[in-house]
Design a protein around this motif. Structure first.
Motif, mmCIF file in Angstrom:
data_model
loop_
_atom_site.group_PDB
_atom_site.id
_atom_site.type_symbol
_atom_site.label_atom_id
_atom_site.label_comp_id
_atom_site.label_asym_id
_atom_site.label_seq_id
_atom_site.Cartn_x
_atom_site.Cartn_y
_atom_site.Cartn_z
ATOM 1 N N GLN A 227 -5.116 0.379 4.281
ATOM 2 C CA GLN A 227 -4.411 -0.100 5.464
ATOM 3 C C GLN A 227 -5.373 -0.457 6.596
ATOM 4 O O GLN A 227 -5.217 -1.494 7.242
ATOM 5 N N VAL A 228 -6.376 0.370 6.810
ATOM 6 C CA VAL A 228 -7.369 0.077 7.854
ATOM 7 C C VAL A 228 -8.158 -1.181 7.491
ATOM 8 O O VAL A 228 -8.412 -2.036 8.358
ATOM 9 N N ALA A 229 -8.538 -1.324 6.229
ATOM 10 C CA ALA A 229 -9.264 -2.522 5.788
ATOM 11 C C ALA A 229 -8.406 -3.771 5.988
ATOM 12 O O ALA A 229 -8.904 -4.822 6.423
ATOM 13 N N THR A 230 -7.124 -3.665 5.700
ATOM 14 C CA THR A 230 -6.211 -4.800 5.889
ATOM 15 C C THR A 230 -6.101 -5.158 7.368
ATOM 16 O O THR A 230 -6.162 -6.335 7.737
ATOM 17 N N ILE A 231 -5.949 -4.149 8.220
ATOM 18 C CA ILE A 231 -5.858 -4.402 9.663
ATOM 19 C C ILE A 231 -7.140 -5.063 10.169
ATOM 20 O O ILE A 231 -7.085 -6.053 10.907
ATOM 21 N N TRP B 129 0.836 -1.209 0.000
ATOM 22 C CA TRP B 129 0.000 0.000 0.000
ATOM 23 C C TRP B 129 0.867 1.253 0.000
ATOM 24 O O TRP B 129 0.561 2.232 -0.684
ATOM 25 N N MET B 130 1.962 1.235 0.782
ATOM 26 C CA MET B 130 2.817 2.425 0.848
ATOM 27 C C MET B 130 3.594 2.647 -0.446
ATOM 28 O O MET B 130 3.839 3.794 -0.833
ATOM 29 N N ASP B 131 3.980 1.577 -1.132
ATOM 30 C CA ASP B 131 4.781 1.712 -2.347
ATOM 31 C C ASP B 131 3.952 2.016 -3.589
ATOM 32 O O ASP B 131 4.413 2.728 -4.478
ATOM 33 N N TYR B 132 2.739 1.458 -3.679
ATOM 34 C CA TYR B 132 1.993 1.539 -4.926
ATOM 35 C C TYR B 132 0.737 2.391 -4.872
ATOM 36 O O TYR B 132 0.143 2.666 -5.901
ATOM 37 N N VAL B 133 0.297 2.778 -3.688
ATOM 38 C CA VAL B 133 -0.853 3.676 -3.588
ATOM 39 C C VAL B 133 -0.318 5.000 -3.037
ATOM 40 O O VAL B 133 -0.576 5.380 -1.908
ATOM 41 N N THR B 134 0.457 5.668 -3.876
ATOM 42 C CA THR B 134 1.121 6.889 -3.425
ATOM 43 C C THR B 134 0.377 8.153 -3.836
ATOM 44 O O THR B 134 0.654 9.217 -3.316
ATOM 45 N N SER C 184 -2.759 8.935 -3.354
ATOM 46 C CA SER C 184 -3.804 9.375 -2.435
ATOM 47 C C SER C 184 -3.539 8.815 -1.039
ATOM 48 O O SER C 184 -3.640 7.602 -0.815
ATOM 49 N N VAL C 185 -3.230 9.703 -0.118
ATOM 50 C CA VAL C 185 -2.988 9.290 1.264
ATOM 51 C C VAL C 185 -4.267 8.720 1.873
ATOM 52 O O VAL C 185 -4.236 7.738 2.611
ATOM 53 N N ALA C 186 -5.412 9.319 1.546
ATOM 54 C CA ALA C 186 -6.691 8.845 2.089
ATOM 55 C C ALA C 186 -6.998 7.426 1.605
ATOM 56 O O ALA C 186 -7.438 6.575 2.394
#
Length: 122
Positions: free
Chosen positions: A101-105, A86-91, A93-95
């Motif tokens: 990330q929340v969905a993954t958690i 998520w950090m490398d490829y969804v750059t 849009s921070v939202a």
């Protein structure tokens, strides 16, 4: 003027995820590999290859705890990997990255709960 960007006195900023998460992925992978070896040994040395035989192995409390520890390692291993994706490829849009990330958690926490329910179901 002294240069603070070299040596032990350098100025370090950022999330500091690198080494800790790299090491966490290696440790969790080793735990999962050892558990796999344990399962292979139990399978190859066992003589009762029925449902009752496997249920008997999983009925032991120490084996349930070992299995749950492996599930927790698996889910943490997955979290580190997915967070990096998520950090490398969804750059752009921070939202959107935060939503992923929340969905993954949430998904991984649900998986931990489900694993505990399966292992300690009466």
């Amino acid at each position: 003027m002294a240069n603070n960007n070299i040596g032990p006195n350098r100025l370090v900023v950022g999330a500091h995820y690198g080494l800790r998460d790299w090491l966490a992925q290696r440790v969790t992978a080793i735990v999962m590999a050892l558990y796999t070896v344990l399962l292979l040994v139990l399978f190859l040395t066992g003589s009762n290859f029925t449902y009752e035989g496997w249920a008997g192995i999983f009925a032991m409390q120490w084996f349930k705890l070992a299995t749950f520890a492996v599930f927790v390692c698996l889910f943490y291993h997955a979290w580190v990997g997915m967070r990096d994706i998520w950090m490398d490829y969804v750059t752009h849009s921070v939202a959107l990255r935060l939503v992923f990330q929340v969905a993954t958690i949430l998904w991984l926490v649900i998986c931990v709960g489900y694993a505990a329910q399966i292992l300690w179901r009466v």
